[in-house]
Motif scaffolding. Structure first.
Motif, PDB file in Angstrom:
ATOM      1  N   GLY A   9     -25.051 -73.835  65.771  1.00 44.01           N
ATOM      2  CA  GLY A   9     -24.738 -75.236  66.045  1.00 44.01           C
ATOM      3  C   GLY A   9     -25.254 -76.212  65.016  1.00 44.01           C
ATOM      4  N   LEU A  10     -25.133 -75.867  63.735  1.00 42.03           N
ATOM      5  CA  LEU A  10     -25.632 -76.738  62.670  1.00 42.03           C
ATOM      6  C   LEU A  10     -24.720 -77.947  62.481  1.00 42.03           C
ATOM      7  CD1 LEU A  10     -27.354 -77.486  60.190  1.00 42.03           C
ATOM      8  CD2 LEU A  10     -25.982 -75.837  58.873  1.00 42.03           C
ATOM      9  N   ASN A  11     -25.301 -79.123  62.559  1.00 43.65           N
ATOM     10  CA  ASN A  11     -24.582 -80.372  62.308  1.00 43.65           C
ATOM     11  C   ASN A  11     -25.355 -81.198  61.291  1.00 43.65           C
ATOM     12  OD1 ASN A  11     -22.267 -80.603  64.475  1.00 43.65           O
ATOM     13  ND2 ASN A  11     -24.054 -79.807  65.566  1.00 43.65           N
ATOM     14  N   LYS A  12     -24.620 -81.713  60.325  1.00 41.97           N
ATOM     15  CA  LYS A  12     -25.220 -82.563  59.309  1.00 41.97           C
ATOM     16  C   LYS A  12     -24.160 -83.523  58.794  1.00 41.97           C
ATOM     17  CE  LYS A  12     -27.861 -84.256  56.076  1.00 41.97           C
ATOM     18  NZ  LYS A  12     -28.957 -85.200  56.411  1.00 41.97           N
ATOM     19  N   ALA A  13     -24.360 -84.823  58.973  1.00 44.51           N
ATOM     20  CA  ALA A  13     -23.360 -85.817  58.601  1.00 44.51           C
ATOM     21  C   ALA A  13     -23.815 -86.629  57.396  1.00 44.51           C
ATOM     22  CB  ALA A  13     -23.074 -86.748  59.773  1.00 44.51           C
ATOM     23  N   TYR A  14     -22.889 -86.815  56.464  1.00 45.83           N
ATOM     24  CA  TYR A  14     -23.028 -87.750  55.354  1.00 45.83           C
ATOM     25  C   TYR A  14     -21.873 -88.749  55.464  1.00 45.83           C
ATOM     26  CZ  TYR A  14     -26.124 -84.277  53.123  1.00 45.83           C
ATOM     27  OH  TYR A  14     -27.139 -83.408  52.844  1.00 45.83           O
ATOM     28  N   ASP A  15     -21.887 -89.772  54.633  1.00 44.53           N
ATOM     29  CA  ASP A  15     -20.752 -90.690  54.582  1.00 44.53           C
ATOM     30  C   ASP A  15     -19.523 -89.936  54.090  1.00 44.53           C
ATOM     31  OD1 ASP A  15     -22.237 -92.806  55.447  1.00 44.53           O
ATOM     32  OD2 ASP A  15     -22.657 -93.590  53.436  1.00 44.53           O
ATOM     33  N   GLY A  16     -18.510 -89.833  54.930  1.00 44.11           N
ATOM     34  CA  GLY A  16     -17.267 -89.196  54.527  1.00 44.11           C
ATOM     35  C   GLY A  16     -17.223 -87.700  54.680  1.00 44.11           C
ATOM     36  N   PHE A  17     -18.303 -87.061  55.134  1.00 42.01           N
ATOM     37  CA  PHE A  17     -18.289 -85.609  55.316  1.00 42.01           C
ATOM     38  C   PHE A  17     -19.327 -85.215  56.352  1.00 42.01           C
ATOM     39  CE2 PHE A  17     -20.133 -81.440  54.458  1.00 42.01           C
ATOM     40  CZ  PHE A  17     -18.998 -80.653  54.584  1.00 42.01           C
ATOM     41  N   ALA A  18     -19.029 -84.119  57.077  1.00 39.87           N
ATOM     42  CA  ALA A  18     -19.993 -83.619  58.056  1.00 39.87           C
ATOM     43  C   ALA A  18     -19.811 -82.121  58.267  1.00 39.87           C
ATOM     44  CB  ALA A  18     -19.828 -84.342  59.393  1.00 39.87           C
ATOM     45  N   LEU A  19     -20.932 -81.422  58.393  1.00 37.50           N
ATOM     46  CA  LEU A  19     -20.916 -80.063  58.935  1.00 37.50           C
ATOM     47  C   LEU A  19     -20.823 -80.193  60.444  1.00 37.50           C
ATOM     48  CD1 LEU A  19     -23.769 -78.238  56.959  1.00 37.50           C
ATOM     49  CD2 LEU A  19     -21.304 -78.041  56.583  1.00 37.50           C
ATOM     50  N   LYS A  20     -19.921 -79.411  61.045  1.00 39.52           N
ATOM     51  CA  LYS A  20     -19.677 -79.545  62.482  1.00 39.52           C
ATOM     52  C   LYS A  20     -19.862 -78.215  63.197  1.00 39.52           C
ATOM     53  CE  LYS A  20     -16.222 -81.473  60.606  1.00 39.52           C
ATOM     54  NZ  LYS A  20     -14.910 -82.014  60.173  1.00 39.52           N
ATOM     55  N   ASP A  21     -20.975 -78.090  63.903  1.00 37.34           N
ATOM     56  CA  ASP A  21     -21.238 -76.935  64.754  1.00 37.34           C
ATOM     57  C   ASP A  21     -21.109 -75.615  63.990  1.00 37.34           C
ATOM     58  OD1 ASP A  21     -22.019 -75.859  67.200  1.00 37.34           O
ATOM     59  OD2 ASP A  21     -19.958 -75.496  67.825  1.00 37.34           O
ATOM     60  N   VAL A  22     -21.676 -75.554  62.796  1.00 33.74           N
ATOM     61  CA  VAL A  22     -21.605 -74.344  61.978  1.00 33.74           C
ATOM     62  C   VAL A  22     -22.486 -73.260  62.603  1.00 33.74           C
ATOM     63  CG1 VAL A  22     -22.230 -73.351  59.737  1.00 33.74           C
ATOM     64  CG2 VAL A  22     -21.043 -75.555  59.859  1.00 33.74           C
ATOM     65  N   THR A  23     -21.875 -72.105  62.874  1.00 32.82           N
ATOM     66  CA  THR A  23     -22.573 -70.995  63.526  1.00 32.82           C
ATOM     67  C   THR A  23     -22.133 -69.682  62.908  1.00 32.82           C
ATOM     68  OG1 THR A  23     -22.706 -72.198  65.644  1.00 32.82           O
ATOM     69  CG2 THR A  23     -22.960 -69.800  65.724  1.00 32.82           C
ATOM     70  N   GLY A 206     -16.007 -78.482  56.727  1.00 28.82           N
ATOM     71  CA  GLY A 206     -17.289 -78.556  57.415  1.00 28.82           C
ATOM     72  C   GLY A 206     -17.409 -77.688  58.654  1.00 28.82           C
ATOM     73  N   GLN A 207     -16.420 -76.828  58.898  1.00 28.69           N
ATOM     74  CA  GLN A 207     -16.437 -75.977  60.079  1.00 28.69           C
ATOM     75  C   GLN A 207     -16.218 -74.515  59.692  1.00 28.69           C
ATOM     76  OE1 GLN A 207     -14.346 -77.854  63.667  1.00 28.69           O
ATOM     77  NE2 GLN A 207     -13.381 -78.952  61.981  1.00 28.69           N
ATOM     78  N   VAL A 208     -16.714 -73.623  60.527  1.00 26.08           N
ATOM     79  CA  VAL A 208     -16.482 -72.195  60.297  1.00 26.08           C
ATOM     80  C   VAL A 208     -15.059 -71.868  60.736  1.00 26.08           C
ATOM     81  CG1 VAL A 208     -17.141 -69.848  60.939  1.00 26.08           C
ATOM     82  CG2 VAL A 208     -18.918 -71.573  60.547  1.00 26.08           C
ATOM     83  N   TRP A 209     -14.236 -71.461  59.780  1.00 26.95           N
ATOM     84  CA  TRP A 209     -12.859 -71.080  60.085  1.00 26.95           C
ATOM     85  C   TRP A 209     -12.773 -69.598  60.461  1.00 26.95           C
ATOM     86  CZ3 TRP A 209      -8.877 -67.941  58.301  1.00 26.95           C
ATOM     87  CH2 TRP A 209      -7.586 -68.287  58.726  1.00 26.95           C
ATOM     88  N   PHE A 210     -13.630 -68.796  59.819  1.00 25.49           N
ATOM     89  CA  PHE A 210     -13.724 -67.365  60.155  1.00 25.49           C
ATOM     90  C   PHE A 210     -15.113 -66.882  59.801  1.00 25.49           C
ATOM     91  CE2 PHE A 210     -13.872 -62.949  58.817  1.00 25.49           C
ATOM     92  CZ  PHE A 210     -13.246 -62.303  59.871  1.00 25.49           C
ATOM     93  N   THR A 211     -15.663 -65.989  60.611  1.00 19.99           N
ATOM     94  CA  THR A 211     -16.865 -65.252  60.235  1.00 19.99           C
ATOM     95  C   THR A 211     -16.788 -63.876  60.866  1.00 19.99           C
ATOM     96  OG1 THR A 211     -19.294 -65.304  60.102  1.00 19.99           O
ATOM     97  CG2 THR A 211     -18.302 -66.112  62.158  1.00 19.99           C
ATOM     98  N   GLY A 212     -17.094 -62.871  60.068  1.00 22.02           N
ATOM     99  CA  GLY A 212     -17.013 -61.494  60.538  1.00 22.02           C
ATOM    100  C   GLY A 212     -17.025 -60.545  59.355  1.00 22.02           C
TER     101      GLY A 212
END
Length: 294
Positions: A9-23, A206-212
């Motif tokens: 659940g990693l979240n980190k926001a900057y102006d114009g970009f954000a990591l969203k619930d990276v797991t 900023g999101q995980v599209w695939f992991t495996g």
């Protein structure tokens, strides 16, 4: 299977970009290819792992330790290779060792000297005069000399010639022969990931599209081609990055929908580079449709 890295659940926001619930997580003894287009969030994720960025929420653990409260203990066993040298250009390798040695309780001077020799690196030449490949080998030498069990590489092959890239991949393959070690390998050169990675994590916007595993990714998607009149509207809706042109269309399709593919259409195995392209196409298509609605 024990994980050397866990991100939840990693979240980190900057102006114009954000990591969203990276797991995602990486088990011990494996190499993970960490890929995505420019601006997808790979470097921000790595900076978060290294506690170089103050995260907004979520949890990162390395070796089972908290990335924030246990950062010093983690960095004792963590090696980092960036796309550019983070050491003073005017120093030589001997001087650099003298500076770094006090920071690591397990520093091995013999290992440092042996690695310099095996990599063909001079110990009396200013590192600013090193080639890009030599600088990369020096950073790996430092990681190995303080007994790092986890190596993070951020675009290390960018600008390297094919011979130097091949040498790096061989070094990483040798490194994880010790099953307690792992590698997180961020790169734009997906052929390197195809060759050496066991796991793949794809970031997009900023999101995980695939992991495996790499094999799971290979089995999950195909490229679909054919004449546009031969694809049903229902199947077209399930396509990713659909692209029509004068002589037909192509798109990425999840293999779970293969039973809906007519005999007139053709499927092909998709490599990682192609998957990234279709994901980017889908994003542009969605933005275009949103603008049309405004």
């Amino acid at each position: 299977m024990e994980n050397i890295l866990e991100i939840k659940g990693l979240n980190k926001a900057y102006d114009g970009f954000a990591l969203k619930d990276v797991t995602f997580s990486l088990p011990k003894g494996y190499i993970m290819g960490f890929v995505g287009e420019n601006g997808s969030g790979k470097t921000t994720t790595i900076r978060s792992i290294l506690n170089m960025a103050n995260i907004d929420s979520g949890k990162i653990s390395v070796f089972g330790l908290d990335s924030i409260t246990d950062t010093i203990a983690i960095k004792e066993k963590l090696g980092v290779v960036f796309d550019s040298l983070y050491l003073a250009d005017h120093l030589n390798a001997k001087q650099i060792e003298k500076q770094l040695k006090p920071f690591y309780k397990d520093w091995d001077s013999k290992e440092f000297a042996d690695r310099l020799k095996s990599f063909g690196l001079p110990d009396n030449k200013r590192v600013g005069e090193f080639s890009k490949g030599m600088k990369m080998k020096l950073m790996i030498t430092i990681a190995l000399s303080h007994k790092a069990d986890f190596m993070i590489l951020d675009e290390p092959t960018s600008g390297l010639d094919p011979v130097a890239r091949d040498e790096l991949l061989d070094i990483l393959a040798e490194y994880i022969e010790d099953e307690n070690r792992s590698v997180l390998f961020s790169t734009h050169i997906t052929s390197d990931v195809e060759r050496i990675a066991d796991y793949v994590t794809i970031l997009h916007d900023g999101q995980v599209w695939f992991t495996g595993t790499k094999d799971e990714l290979s089995e999950k998607y195909v490229i679909l081609r054919g004449a546009e009149e031969d694809i049903s509207s229902a199947l077209r809706e399930k396509c990713i990055g659909f692209h029509n042109y004068r002589n037909g269309f192509d798109a990425l399709l999840s293999t779970e929908y293969l039973d809906e593919v007519s005999d007139e259409l053709v499927t092909e195995k998709a490599n990682i580079d192609e998957i990234l392209v279709y994901v980017a196409k889908e994003d542009r298509y969605e933005r275009h449709n949103e603008n049309d609605k405004v």
